[in-house]
Design an enzyme around this catalytic site. Structure first.
Site, PDB file in Angstrom:
ATOM      1  N   ALA A   1       0.835  -1.202   0.000  1.00 47.41           N
ATOM      2  CA  ALA A   1       0.000   0.000   0.000  1.00 47.41           C
ATOM      3  C   ALA A   1       0.866   1.247   0.000  1.00 47.41           C
ATOM      4  O   ALA A   1       1.986   1.244   0.520  1.00 47.41           O
ATOM      5  CB  ALA A   1      -0.927   0.007   1.221  1.00 47.41           C
ATOM      6  N   ASP A   2       0.335   2.288  -0.589  1.00 48.64           N
ATOM      7  CA  ASP A   2       1.010   3.578  -0.544  1.00 48.64           C
ATOM      8  C   ASP A   2      -0.024   4.674  -0.709  1.00 48.64           C
ATOM      9  O   ASP A   2      -1.115   4.442  -1.237  1.00 48.64           O
ATOM     10  CB  ASP A   2       2.074   3.696  -1.632  1.00 48.64           C
ATOM     11  CG  ASP A   2       3.123   4.740  -1.273  1.00 48.64           C
ATOM     12  OD1 ASP A   2       2.925   5.918  -1.607  1.00 48.64           O
ATOM     13  OD2 ASP A   2       4.121   4.381  -0.633  1.00 48.64           O
ATOM     14  N   GLN A   3       0.332   5.853  -0.244  1.00 46.91           N
ATOM     15  CA  GLN A   3      -0.575   6.998  -0.340  1.00 46.91           C
ATOM     16  C   GLN A   3       0.199   8.207  -0.833  1.00 46.91           C
ATOM     17  O   GLN A   3       1.319   8.470  -0.384  1.00 46.91           O
ATOM     18  CB  GLN A   3      -1.190   7.287   1.029  1.00 46.91           C
ATOM     19  CG  GLN A   3      -2.248   8.372   1.025  1.00 46.91           C
ATOM     20  CD  GLN A   3      -2.804   8.595   2.420  1.00 46.91           C
ATOM     21  OE1 GLN A   3      -2.100   9.056   3.307  1.00 46.91           O
ATOM     22  NE2 GLN A   3      -4.065   8.251   2.624  1.00 46.91           N
TER      23      GLN A   3
END
Length: 206
Positions: free
Chosen positions: A82-84
Site C-alpha cells: 500500500a502507498d498513499q
C-alpha cells in the site's frame, strides 16, 4: 494486536508489506491481523522512474513495488502492498522533515482542497495480481501563521510522521472544513474495496 475473531482463510497468514501501525491496525480491526514485513523499497527512486505519471498512478506504482518486493521473497503468501500520495493540483507532497517544513506544507494546503490517493496492490504466488487506487478529497480551512503555529504546538513531533503534516485521527481533524472519502482511505488503506477483492478470491470467512 487482533481486535476481532480471525476471518482470514488463506493457507498462510496474510502478509502486509509495510510496518505502518495504522495499516496493520485497520486490518486487525477487520479480523485479518496480518504479519508485517518492511518492503525495503526506495520510494524516491521509484518516483524518479515514474516521472510523468499522474499522482494517482504514482501511488499505484509505489504500492505495486512494495507488494512485488515482499511477494518475491514470500511466494507462498498473499501480500498486501500500500502507498498513499498527497496531491495538490498535480504537485506531490512528501513527509516534512522538520517543523519548518510542516509549517510550509500547511501554508500551501490551507484554504484549498487536496487529494489523497490511496493505492493497494495484491501479490499472489510471488507476483502482483491486481492494483487499485481510491481517492479522498480534503478541504483545509483557512489558517494564518498563528493558527498553523497553534496546531503544530498541539500536534507535536507527530507532524513529521505523516504526509501533509497531519493525522486525521488526532488533532489534525481541527484543520479541515470538509472531507470527502472513506475514513480508511484517508488513513492509507481503503478497506471496502480491499475486502471485496480478498472475498472474491475466497480468502475471507464470508
Amino acid at each position: 494486536m487482533s481486535h476481532a475473531p480471525s476471518l482470514w482463510r488463506g493457507p498462510a497468514p496474510l502478509l502486509l508489506a509495510s510496518t505502518s501501525p495504522t495499516r496493520r491496525a485497520l486490518l486487525a480491526s477487520a479480523g485479518l491481523d496480518p504479519e508485517t514485513r518492511s518492503p525495503g523499497v526506495d520510494e524516491r527512486a521509484v518516483e524518479a522512474e515514474a516521472a510523468g505519471l499522474s499522482p494517482a498512478r504514482l501511488a499505484e506504482r509505489l504500492a505495486a513495488a512494495k507488494a512485488a518486493a515482499v511477494g518475491a521473497c514470500a511466494p507462498d503468501r498473499v501480500v498486501i502492498g500500500a502507498d498513499q500520495v498527497l496531491d495538490l493540483d498535480g504537485t506531490v507532497f512528501h513527509k516534512p522533515s522538520d517543523r519548518a517544513g510542516a509549517a510550509a506544507h500547511l501554508a500551501r494546503l490551507q484554504g484549498r482542497t487536496h487529494a489523497l490517493h490511496s493505492a493497494v496492490a495484491l501479490a499472489v504466488d510471488g507476483a502482483v495480481a491486481e492494483v487499485f487506487v481510491v481517492t479522498a478529497r480534503l478541504t483545509m480551512r483557512p489558517l494564518d501563521q498563528t493558527g498553523i503555529a497553534a496546531y503544530l504546538d498541539g500536534a507535536g513531533p507527530a507532524v513529521t510522521g505523516s504526509v501533509g503534516a497531519y493525522q486525521l485521527e488526532g488533532v489534525g481533524i481541527h484543520l479541515f472544513d470538509r472531507i470527502e472519502g472513506d475514513h480508511s482511505t484517508i488513513l492509507g488503506l481503503p478497506l471496502l474495496p480491499l475486502l471485496a477483492r480478498l472475498r472474491a478470491r475466497g480468502l475471507l470467512a464470508f
